[in-house]
Design an enzyme around this catalytic site. Structure first.
Site, PDB file in Angstrom:
ATOM      1  N   GLU A 119       1.554 -12.520  -3.455  1.00 42.48           N
ATOM      2  CA  GLU A 119       2.538 -13.567  -3.218  1.00 42.48           C
ATOM      3  C   GLU A 119       2.888 -13.704  -1.743  1.00 42.48           C
ATOM      4  OE1 GLU A 119       4.851 -13.581  -7.479  1.00 42.48           O
ATOM      5  OE2 GLU A 119       5.762 -12.437  -5.873  1.00 42.48           O
ATOM      6  N   CYS A 134       7.119 -14.401   4.572  1.00 44.22           N
ATOM      7  CA  CYS A 134       6.935 -13.022   4.129  1.00 44.22           C
ATOM      8  C   CYS A 134       5.512 -12.918   3.559  1.00 44.22           C
ATOM      9  CB  CYS A 134       7.999 -12.730   3.061  1.00 44.22           C
ATOM     10  SG  CYS A 134       7.911 -11.070   2.409  1.00 44.22           S
ATOM     11  N   CYS A 166       0.504  -2.129  -4.792  1.00 49.36           N
ATOM     12  CA  CYS A 166       0.767  -1.103  -3.772  1.00 49.36           C
ATOM     13  C   CYS A 166       0.457   0.255  -4.388  1.00 49.36           C
ATOM     14  CB  CYS A 166       2.235  -1.166  -3.326  1.00 49.36           C
ATOM     15  SG  CYS A 166       2.619  -0.041  -1.956  1.00 49.36           S
ATOM     16  N   CYS A 208       7.501   3.530  -4.853  1.00 46.60           N
ATOM     17  CA  CYS A 208       8.936   3.640  -4.608  1.00 46.60           C
ATOM     18  C   CYS A 208       9.673   3.264  -5.888  1.00 46.60           C
ATOM     19  CB  CYS A 208       9.334   2.745  -3.438  1.00 46.60           C
ATOM     20  SG  CYS A 208       8.433   3.162  -1.929  1.00 46.60           S
ATOM     21  N   CYS A 235      11.122  -0.333  -6.545  1.00 48.85           N
ATOM     22  CA  CYS A 235      10.295  -1.489  -6.159  1.00 48.85           C
ATOM     23  C   CYS A 235       9.384  -1.936  -7.298  1.00 48.85           C
ATOM     24  CB  CYS A 235       9.456  -1.134  -4.935  1.00 48.85           C
ATOM     25  SG  CYS A 235       8.296  -2.426  -4.468  1.00 48.85           S
ATOM     26  N   GLY A 252       2.543  -4.667  -0.938  1.00 48.41           N
ATOM     27  CA  GLY A 252       1.626  -3.727  -0.304  1.00 48.41           C
ATOM     28  C   GLY A 252       2.202  -2.993   0.889  1.00 48.41           C
ATOM     29  N   GLU A 253       1.487  -1.946   1.290  1.00 52.80           N
ATOM     30  CA  GLU A 253       1.870  -1.151   2.457  1.00 52.80           C
ATOM     31  C   GLU A 253       0.908  -1.527   3.597  1.00 52.80           C
ATOM     32  OE1 GLU A 253       4.227   0.999   3.759  1.00 52.80           O
ATOM     33  OE2 GLU A 253       2.833   0.722   5.412  1.00 52.80           O
ATOM     34  N   SER A 270      11.316   1.412   6.200  1.00 43.84           N
ATOM     35  CA  SER A 270      12.076   1.464   4.946  1.00 43.84           C
ATOM     36  C   SER A 270      12.623   2.869   4.771  1.00 43.84           C
ATOM     37  CB  SER A 270      11.155   1.094   3.780  1.00 43.84           C
ATOM     38  OG  SER A 270      10.727  -0.235   3.929  1.00 43.84           O
ATOM     39  N   CYS A 286      13.043  -9.674  -2.000  1.00 44.19           N
ATOM     40  CA  CYS A 286      12.393  -8.416  -1.652  1.00 44.19           C
ATOM     41  C   CYS A 286      12.197  -7.504  -2.844  1.00 44.19           C
ATOM     42  CB  CYS A 286      13.279  -7.649  -0.688  1.00 44.19           C
ATOM     43  SG  CYS A 286      12.857  -7.969   0.970  1.00 44.19           S
TER      44      CYS A 286
END
Ligand code: SAH
Ligand code: SF4
Length: 378
Positions: free
Chosen positions: A109, A122, A129, A133, A136, A184-185, A238, A358
């Site tokens: 997205e 964004c 990911c 977390c 998330c 994703g990271e 984060s 987010c």
């Protein structure tokens, strides 16, 4: 898992899937090599680059400064396409979200958030990911792969198409800023993210400056130095917790890279000084990390780092284990930080009605598959 193992296991599909190569996402040097391979002089590559990234042309026929013969040959061997769009939604507050459908059927997205003085896109760096977390939604998605440079640049181009911002305007842009805060990271897909951002920053193309780009990481410490040295973009970290005990639970990557080392890497981040502070993201979880003691400890942790804090109200998703702190608690937390000279704007949630906020990003197909699994499991 090492970086290279990551790249191998999570590689994007071949860009030649329809037999023609997508030029979007090739570095300048790669584009020059393709043009040279066609026997054309080097300045043609420069012209082509400007058609692609300054004018946003998708159709070679429209590239009128190139000879007709060259345009025809380009069309035979290449395309200049953006990712497909499975769903495009617009919030009552003007936020737009695109659910992107890539050639292999995977999805990610991108979200555009208009504000009075800026417009922020964004951008996603991976499908899903690998990190998990606890708060998330993206981290619960099983399917993961890296996005290619073209799939990352394509998100920016697609938004610019929708905003009708071609050729790249010098002023009054609706897309002024980019945050790598989608799915994703980004530091687990550094090479592709770096190649994409170099294209986005190129002054002869989209020309979005590095000061207007922020990369958000959950704390991949060994990659932070390269990010600052090679790209020079703003960094957001984060953090979400002030003790290793709690951060181990909320951001499991902390077990590998605990807080002390993470903050050391922040202090050493290339170019960090008062004019370009590091943003620390802190999701407000009721009764978990939002006490006065937490706020004071946070101020102490950050006291020798040029920092600002982004307090993010937790966005709940179906099945999430947390609740968002009350507005009064968040305000009090921000006041305590302000008393310690830490600027701490509360990030107002946008696009909630279209699940664009987010940490809510998770692909539709994954949601559907999960619903089907749950239904099958009865
Ligand atoms: N993987 C990167 C960037 C994507 S997440 C990172 O973790 O930094 C972007 C931001 O949204 C991060 O600060 C993340 O912790 C936060 N976030 C994730 N889930 C959230 C949720 N449900 N509510 C509020 N913020 C969330
Ligand atoms: Fe991945 Fe960032 Fe979500 Fe953590 S918060 S699971 S790192 S996308």
């Amino acid at each position: 898992m090492s970086q290279s193992a990551h790249a191998q296991h999570f590689a994007p599909p071949d860009a030649r899937s329809d037999g023609r190569l997508n030029l979007i996402g090739l570095s300048r040097a790669e584009l020059e090599a393709e043009v040279a391979g066609m026997g054309e002089p080097a300045f043609r590559a420069k012209q082509l680059w400007q058609w692609l990234y300054h004018h946003g042309a998708e159709d070679f026929e429209a590239m009128t400064s190139l000879s007709k013969a060259f345009r025809e040959r380009l069309g035979e061997y290449y395309v200049a396409t953006r990712p497909g769009v499975a769903v495009h939604s617009k919030s009552v507050d003007g936020t737009q979200k695109w659910l992107l459908a890539f050639t292999d059927g995977n999805e990610a997205e991108a979200v555009h958030i208009p504000e009075s003085d800026r417009g922020t896109l964004c951008v996603s760096s991976q499908v899903g990911c690998t990190l998990t977390c606890r708060f998330c939604h993206t981290g619960t998605q099983r399917l993961v792969r890296n996005l290619s440079p073209g799939e990352i640049v394509g998100q920016v181009m697609l938004a610019r198409d929708a905003l009708e911002e071609w050729p790249s305007p010098k002023a009054d842009r609706q897309l002024t800023n980019i945050v790598m805060m989608g799915m994703g990271e980004p530091l687990y897909n550094f090479d592709n993210v770096a190649q994409a951002l170099r294209i986005v920053m190129d002054p002869h193309g989209m020309a979005i400056g590095r000061r207007r780009i922020t990369l958000s990481t959950s704390g991949v410490v060994p990659m932070m130095e390269r990010c600052g040295a090679e790209l020079g973009v703003n960094l957001a970290v984060s953090l979400h917790a002030v003790t290793d005990e709690l951060r181990d639970e909320l951001v499991p990557l902390n077990r590998k890279y605990p807080i002390a080392g993470l903050l050391r890497a922040c202090r050493e981040y290339p170019g960090v000084h008062n004019a370009r502070r590091i943003t620390f993201e802190y999701v407000m979880l009721k009764g978990v990390n939002d006490s006065d003691t937490d706020a004071r400890a946070l101020a102490r942790l950050l006291k020798d780092i040029p920092a600002k804090v982004n307090l993010i109200p937790f966005n709940p998703w179906p099945g999430s284990a947390y609740e968002c702190s009350s507005p009064e608690r968040i305000e009090r937390f921000a006041d305590l930080l302000a008393a310690a000279n830490l600027s701490a704007p509360v990030r107002a949630p946008r696009g909630r009605d279209i699940m664009a906020a987010c940490g809510q990003l998770k692909s539709e197909s994954e949601r559907k598959r999960k619903t089907e699994r749950d239904a099958a499991a009865g």
